[in-house]
Motif scaffolding. Structure first.
Motif, PDB file in Angstrom:
ATOM      1  N   PHE A  91      -5.105   6.149  -2.464  1.00 29.17           N
ATOM      2  CA  PHE A  91      -5.072   6.985  -1.257  1.00 29.17           C
ATOM      3  C   PHE A  91      -4.720   8.428  -1.613  1.00 29.17           C
ATOM      4  CE2 PHE A  91      -3.869   3.238   1.747  1.00 29.17           C
ATOM      5  CZ  PHE A  91      -5.116   2.682   1.502  1.00 29.17           C
TER       6      PHE A  91
ATOM      7  N   THR B 234      -2.824   0.850  -4.793  1.00 33.34           N
ATOM      8  CA  THR B 234      -3.582   1.256  -3.615  1.00 33.34           C
ATOM      9  C   THR B 234      -3.098   2.604  -3.092  1.00 33.34           C
ATOM     10  OG1 THR B 234      -3.822  -1.077  -3.029  1.00 33.34           O
ATOM     11  CG2 THR B 234      -4.350   0.523  -1.327  1.00 33.34           C
ATOM     12  N   GLY B 235      -1.784   2.818  -3.100  1.00 30.23           N
ATOM     13  CA  GLY B 235      -1.232   4.091  -2.655  1.00 30.23           C
ATOM     14  C   GLY B 235      -1.687   5.247  -3.533  1.00 30.23           C
TER      15      GLY B 235
ATOM     16  N   THR C 184      -4.642   8.457   3.381  1.00 30.86           N
ATOM     17  CA  THR C 184      -4.528   7.352   4.344  1.00 30.86           C
ATOM     18  C   THR C 184      -5.249   7.686   5.641  1.00 30.86           C
ATOM     19  OG1 THR C 184      -2.372   6.766   3.400  1.00 30.86           O
ATOM     20  CG2 THR C 184      -2.904   5.867   5.560  1.00 30.86           C
TER      21      THR C 184
ATOM     22  N   TYR D  13      -1.112  11.559  -0.320  1.00 33.00           N
ATOM     23  CA  TYR D  13      -1.148  10.154   0.122  1.00 33.00           C
ATOM     24  C   TYR D  13      -1.378  10.063   1.625  1.00 33.00           C
ATOM     25  CZ  TYR D  13       0.685   5.568   1.440  1.00 33.00           C
ATOM     26  OH  TYR D  13       0.856   4.320   2.000  1.00 33.00           O
TER      27      TYR D  13
ATOM     28  N   VAL E 148       0.823  -1.216   0.000  1.00 34.10           N
ATOM     29  CA  VAL E 148       0.000   0.000   0.000  1.00 34.10           C
ATOM     30  C   VAL E 148       0.851   1.258   0.000  1.00 34.10           C
ATOM     31  CG1 VAL E 148      -1.965  -1.102   1.129  1.00 34.10           C
ATOM     32  CG2 VAL E 148      -0.182  -0.057   2.531  1.00 34.10           C
TER      33      VAL E 148
END
Length: 216
Positions: A51, A47-48, A70, A66, A41
């Motif tokens: 975010f 996925t990052g 998160t 990011y 992540v």
């Protein structure tokens, strides 16, 4: 004399090493977990980037975006946890089944993941809290075993009353063998579940705070 001095120095060095070893292993494990999370992540992963997309309204810098994304996801998961604690777990589960559970192929993966999560659900701790620590004397006056009684109501088997007891496997108290033993073999341990757990987690190094009382 020189050999004894060398052995003394070596023994002292190993004593220091043994004290430092748990901390070193903990740091190595923590570094491995952080590296694994970064590969799954991190900012460079798919996925990052998701975010970062969530955090773009709050920051123009990609790393700050990011971070904000998160934090937003963490807050959303916390809000979901509050909803579950307020009694909305079943309605949420029905909603997931009615939506994601009806997508072909995806529903198979979702059901598999749901079963896996059920195996590691933290409800096991709550089950232990509901049990009562007891002493079981096999044969009436034989070996004493520290066990858990999941149900205080006896069960009649062939005209004799039995208790169901769970004999854990050290150092993991949540597993073990389920035995049905005669009622007169069992006595209350007069200790809390925390003290009971500490005995098994330490594999007997921590002695029970209350001695066993054998049946008359």
């Amino acid at each position: 004399m020189l050999k004894k001095s060398f052995q003394s120095i070596l023994t002292t060095w190993f004593a220091g090493l043994l004290v430092l070893l748990p901390l070193t292993l903990t740091l190595i494990l923590l570094g491995w977990l952080l590296s694994l999370l970064n590969s799954m992540v991190g900012p460079a992963t798919l996925t990052g980037r998701l975010f970062a997309t969530l955090g773009q309204p709050f920051a123009s810098n990609p790393y700050l975006a990011y971070l904000f994304g998160t934090l937003l996801l963490v807050a959303a998961i916390y809000a979901l946890g509050l909803a579950v604690q307020l009694g909305l777990k079943r309605p949420l589960a029905r909603l997931m089944d009615l939506t994601l559970g009806r997508i072909p192929v995806f529903n198979k993966l979702y059901n598999l993941a749901e079963r896996f999560v059920a195996l590691i659900d933290t409800k096991e701790g709550a089950d232990i809290e509901a049990m009562s620590p007891v002493w079981c004397f096999f044969g009436g006056n034989g070996a004493a075993v520290l066990a858990l009684m999941p149900n205080p109501e006896p069960l009649e088997i062939e005209g004799r009353r039995y208790y169901a007891i769970l004999v854990p496997t050290a150092p993991i108290p949540v597993g073990g063998g389920l035995l049905y033993v005669p009622v007169d073999w069992v006595r209350p341990a007069n200790m809390g579940v925390d003290a009971f757990t500490s005995v098994y987690v330490s594999m007997g190094i921590t002695p029970p705070s209350v001695p066993a009382v054998r049946p008359e």
